[in-house]
Motif scaffolding. Structure first.
Motif, short mmCIF file in Angstrom:
data_model
loop_
_atom_site.label_atom_id
_atom_site.label_comp_id
_atom_site.label_asym_id
_atom_site.label_seq_id
_atom_site.Cartn_x
_atom_site.Cartn_y
_atom_site.Cartn_z
N ILE A 123 -6.22 17.74 31.79
CA ILE A 123 -6.56 19.20 32.12
C ILE A 123 -5.63 20.02 31.39
O ILE A 123 -6.15 20.85 30.81
CB ILE A 123 -6.08 19.54 33.80
N GLY A 124 -4.50 19.99 31.15
CA GLY A 124 -3.65 20.72 30.36
C GLY A 124 -3.10 21.94 30.98
O GLY A 124 -3.69 22.14 32.44
N HIS A 125 -2.09 22.52 30.69
CA HIS A 125 -1.51 23.67 31.27
C HIS A 125 -2.07 25.16 30.66
O HIS A 125 -1.87 26.22 31.47
CB HIS A 125 -0.01 23.72 30.95
N ALA A 126 -2.85 25.24 29.61
CA ALA A 126 -3.38 26.34 29.04
C ALA A 126 -4.34 27.07 29.99
O ALA A 126 -4.39 28.35 30.27
CB ALA A 126 -4.02 26.13 27.53
N ASP A 127 -5.36 26.21 30.53
CA ASP A 127 -6.32 26.81 31.57
C ASP A 127 -6.56 25.80 32.49
O ASP A 127 -7.62 25.11 32.76
CB ASP A 127 -7.78 27.05 30.90
#
Length: 391
Positions: free
Chosen positions: A352-356
């Motif tokens: 998923i990642g932390h940006a979005d």
């Protein structure tokens, strides 16, 4: 016997002579009834309208239904060579508009004079054709009476054709719709052109961030509301915790970003600035939500607005992990946590990642949430601006 034969021959000769005499008389009678072909009168002269200079009639003729009076004549007498026959009359020159036709053929048993009467009628020649420019230039347009001080009249008088178009509501709507259609087509084919086409105008907004999900959302919202707007971003930091907690922390973080930007960067004092600050809040017991606070400050017009994006639910385990990783002696513990929710989500779900991470958790990206909130903020800002400034 010989005498009888001679008498019969004489009677035969007498019969032959009588027949010859009667045949000669019949022949003479037939010859007398035939007119002499060599003694026929010459044809009548042509009418005057056919012999006018130039070889063409000076005025157009409109022929009526011919009237042919038939004059019966008696059979002519025996013609003599060198004299005109009695049955042939020399016709006088016809008057203007009349044509006398005299039969000259020898096979016509009776002679008739056909008179065709034509009437002169004065016809006006057609007008010369004019070009579309000449026709349009000959049309007189009444002048519009405009009161003194009217903005429409002044713009039409000063701007010429473009001023007249701007003063005409119907044409203005047509031009606006055409322009909107062209811009929609261009931006559909090349989405990157939208920022260039709709930039400009009287509205210029500065965003306290350089992230695309913040600057892009604010730009799209203001250009949707104002039509044309210039929006750009500059990075600024807040003095709050890494992960603000509560509405007060969110508003304070957004305001601190604006203050730091005005103090450190070369920004005009009257420059309108929009700041975005994300935070989490416990709306219900053990029910945590992520929101963003948007603050707009315009010192020139003395406008100060705040709004919030839609709340996105956060699983409780992510909140517990962030609390556990925040030390008890953290100096900003009163306003937030030491670790952001994006970092916790990225560690638990690397894909998923932390940006979005909002799009991976709730299905709605942060840009979409910020766009709706920024659109609401832009509409409130437009309502508070002076009318002359907006128009």
């Amino acid at each position: 016997m010989k005498m009888m034969e001679e008498s019969s021959d004489e009677s035969a000769e007498l019969v032959d002579k009588e027949e010859a005499v009667s045949a000669e008389k019949l022949f003479e009678a037939q010859q007398a009834s035939k007119p002499d072909e060599t003694s026929i009168a010459p044809p009548a002269p042509l009418p005057s309208f056919l012999t006018s200079p130039g070889g063409t009639p000076t005025t157009p003729l409109q022929a009526t239904s011919p009237k042919v009076p038939v004059t019966p004549t008696t059979p002519p007498a025996t013609p003599s060579i060198g004299s005109a026959p009695q049955g042939v009359r020399a016709s006088s020159p016809p008057a203007q508009g009349q044509v006398n036709i005299t039969p000259t053929g020898p096979m016509v048993p009776t002679q008739a004079t056909a008179t065709i009467t034509t009437t002169h009628q004065q016809i006006t020649p057609p007008m010369p054709q004019q070009s579309p420019f000449e026709v349009s230039s000959s049309i007189t347009v009444p002048e519009m009476e405009v009161e003194e001080g009217s903005s429409v009249g002044s713009s039409a008088g000063s701007g010429g054709l473009f001023g007249w178009i701007s003063g005409n509501r119907v044409l203005s709507k047509v031009v606006e719709k055409t322009k909107s259609s062209m811009e929609s087509m261009i931006t559909t084919l090349d989405p990157g052109m939208k920022e260039i086409i709709k930039s400009g105008g009287d509205v210029c907004i500065l965003v306290t961030s350089t992230k695309d999900n913040k600057v892009g959302a604010v730009r799209e919202a203001f250009q949707t509301v104002f039509g044309r707007a210039t929006v750009y971003g500059m990075e600024s930091k807040a003095n709050t915790a890494a992960q603000p907690v509560g509405y007060t922390s969110g508003v304070k973080g957004a305001e601190e970003r604006i203050q730091n930007l005005r103090q450190t960067a070369s920004v005009h004092d009257d420059q309108p600035i929009v700041s975005v600050e994300g935070f989490i809040v416990e709306m219900l017991p053990d029910r945590w939500y992520e929101l963003s606070c948007l603050v707009l400050q315009d010192p020139h017009h003395r406008i100060d607005l705040q709004t919030f994006s839609q709340p996105n639910p956060i699983p409780a385990e992510y909140i517990l992990k962030a609390q556990d990783r925040t030390p008890s002696d953290y100096p900003l513990r009163w306003c937030g946590l030491n670790v952001t929710i994006g970092q916790i989500v990225e560690e638990a779900c690397p894909h998923i990642g932390h940006a979005d991470w909002q799009a991976g958790i709730v299905g709605v990206s942060r840009r979409e949430s910020l766009f709706l909130a920024a659109k609401l903020l832009a509409y409130m800002y437009k309502q508070r601006l002076p009318t002359t400034y907006v128009s």
